[in-house]
Design a protein around this motif. Structure first.
Motif, mmCIF file in Angstrom:
data_model
loop_
_atom_site.group_PDB
_atom_site.id
_atom_site.type_symbol
_atom_site.label_atom_id
_atom_site.label_comp_id
_atom_site.label_asym_id
_atom_site.label_seq_id
_atom_site.Cartn_x
_atom_site.Cartn_y
_atom_site.Cartn_z
ATOM 1 N N UNK A 139 51.752 74.609 22.527
ATOM 2 C CA UNK A 139 50.842 75.429 23.334
ATOM 3 C C UNK A 139 51.281 76.892 23.305
ATOM 4 N N UNK A 140 52.594 77.128 23.346
ATOM 5 C CA UNK A 140 53.113 78.489 23.296
ATOM 6 C C UNK A 140 52.807 79.128 21.938
ATOM 7 N N UNK A 141 52.856 78.338 20.875
ATOM 8 C CA UNK A 141 52.546 78.846 19.543
ATOM 9 C C UNK A 141 51.075 79.244 19.448
ATOM 10 N N UNK A 142 50.199 78.444 20.043
ATOM 11 C CA UNK A 142 48.764 78.770 20.070
ATOM 12 C C UNK A 142 48.563 80.120 20.754
ATOM 13 N N UNK A 143 49.205 80.317 21.899
ATOM 14 C CA UNK A 143 49.066 81.587 22.619
ATOM 15 C C UNK A 143 49.689 82.738 21.825
ATOM 16 N N UNK A 144 50.801 82.446 21.141
ATOM 17 C CA UNK A 144 51.472 83.462 20.344
ATOM 18 C C UNK A 144 50.624 83.963 19.190
ATOM 19 N N UNK A 145 49.737 83.102 18.700
ATOM 20 C CA UNK A 145 48.824 83.504 17.633
ATOM 21 C C UNK A 145 47.602 84.237 18.184
ATOM 22 N N UNK A 146 47.519 84.359 19.506
ATOM 23 C CA UNK A 146 46.417 85.092 20.117
ATOM 24 C C UNK A 146 45.169 84.262 20.320
ATOM 25 N N UNK A 147 45.324 82.939 20.343
ATOM 26 C CA UNK A 147 44.179 82.051 20.523
ATOM 27 C C UNK A 147 44.088 81.618 21.979
ATOM 28 N N UNK A 148 42.873 81.570 22.499
ATOM 29 C CA UNK A 148 42.686 81.193 23.900
ATOM 30 C C UNK A 148 41.964 79.852 24.000
ATOM 31 N N UNK A 149 40.636 79.879 23.971
ATOM 32 C CA UNK A 149 39.883 78.635 24.097
ATOM 33 C C UNK A 149 39.458 78.112 22.744
ATOM 34 N N UNK A 150 38.805 76.975 22.775
ATOM 35 C CA UNK A 150 38.310 76.374 21.545
ATOM 36 C C UNK A 150 37.326 77.348 20.887
ATOM 37 N N UNK A 151 37.351 77.416 19.583
ATOM 38 C CA UNK A 151 36.522 78.298 18.755
ATOM 39 C C UNK A 151 36.905 79.772 18.870
ATOM 40 N N UNK A 152 38.020 80.081 19.534
ATOM 41 C CA UNK A 152 38.464 81.473 19.532
ATOM 42 C C UNK A 152 39.093 81.767 18.176
ATOM 43 N N UNK A 153 38.903 83.001 17.714
ATOM 44 C CA UNK A 153 39.393 83.400 16.402
ATOM 45 C C UNK A 153 40.402 84.523 16.559
ATOM 46 N N UNK A 154 41.318 84.575 15.615
ATOM 47 C CA UNK A 154 42.309 85.633 15.597
ATOM 48 C C UNK A 154 42.557 86.022 14.149
ATOM 49 N N UNK A 155 42.567 87.325 13.878
ATOM 50 C CA UNK A 155 42.836 87.811 12.525
ATOM 51 C C UNK A 155 44.272 88.319 12.496
ATOM 52 N N UNK A 156 45.087 87.704 11.646
ATOM 53 C CA UNK A 156 46.517 87.969 11.619
ATOM 54 C C UNK A 156 46.965 88.388 10.230
ATOM 55 N N UNK A 157 48.079 89.111 10.169
ATOM 56 C CA UNK A 157 48.662 89.462 8.884
ATOM 57 C C UNK A 157 49.270 88.221 8.247
ATOM 58 N N UNK A 158 49.216 88.162 6.937
ATOM 59 C CA UNK A 158 49.767 87.023 6.203
ATOM 60 C C UNK A 158 51.258 87.251 5.974
ATOM 61 N N UNK A 159 52.077 86.795 6.932
ATOM 62 C CA UNK A 159 53.528 86.913 6.825
ATOM 63 C C UNK A 159 54.143 85.521 6.891
ATOM 64 N N UNK A 160 55.375 85.369 6.437
ATOM 65 C CA UNK A 160 56.031 84.058 6.524
ATOM 66 C C UNK A 160 56.128 83.531 7.960
ATOM 67 N N UNK A 161 56.340 84.429 8.925
ATOM 68 C CA UNK A 161 56.440 84.004 10.323
ATOM 69 C C UNK A 161 55.117 83.416 10.817
ATOM 70 N N UNK A 162 54.024 84.104 10.502
ATOM 71 C CA UNK A 162 52.696 83.630 10.922
ATOM 72 C C UNK A 162 52.367 82.327 10.203
#
Length: 60
Positions: free
Chosen positions: A23-46
């Motif tokens: 759950x913490x990882x989901x929040x760390x990726x900037x996702x909230x509810x179902x169908x929420x989207x987040x645009x992230x940089x393509x890094x090894x950590x992500x």
């Protein structure tokens, strides 16, 4: 001229009932509810975070 690669991550399943760390990882990726989207940089950590919760998300 650097072209940063981006990943679009969508939460497709609810994190309710999953491990607290997932759950913490989901929040760390900037996702909230179902169908929420987040645009992230393509890094090894992500990539590692996405791999951890791959059963909850869809990556474009």
């Amino acid at each position: 001229m650097t072209t940063e690669k981006k990943l679009t991550v969508t939460l497709v399943r609810s994190p309710i009932g999953t491990k607290e760390s997932h759950r913490a990882t989901v929040r760390g990726l900037g996702l909230r509810g179902i169908n929420s989207k987040s645009e992230l940089q393509d890094t090894p950590a992500v990539r590692g975070m996405i791999n951890k919760i791959s059963y909850l998300v869809k990556v474009l």
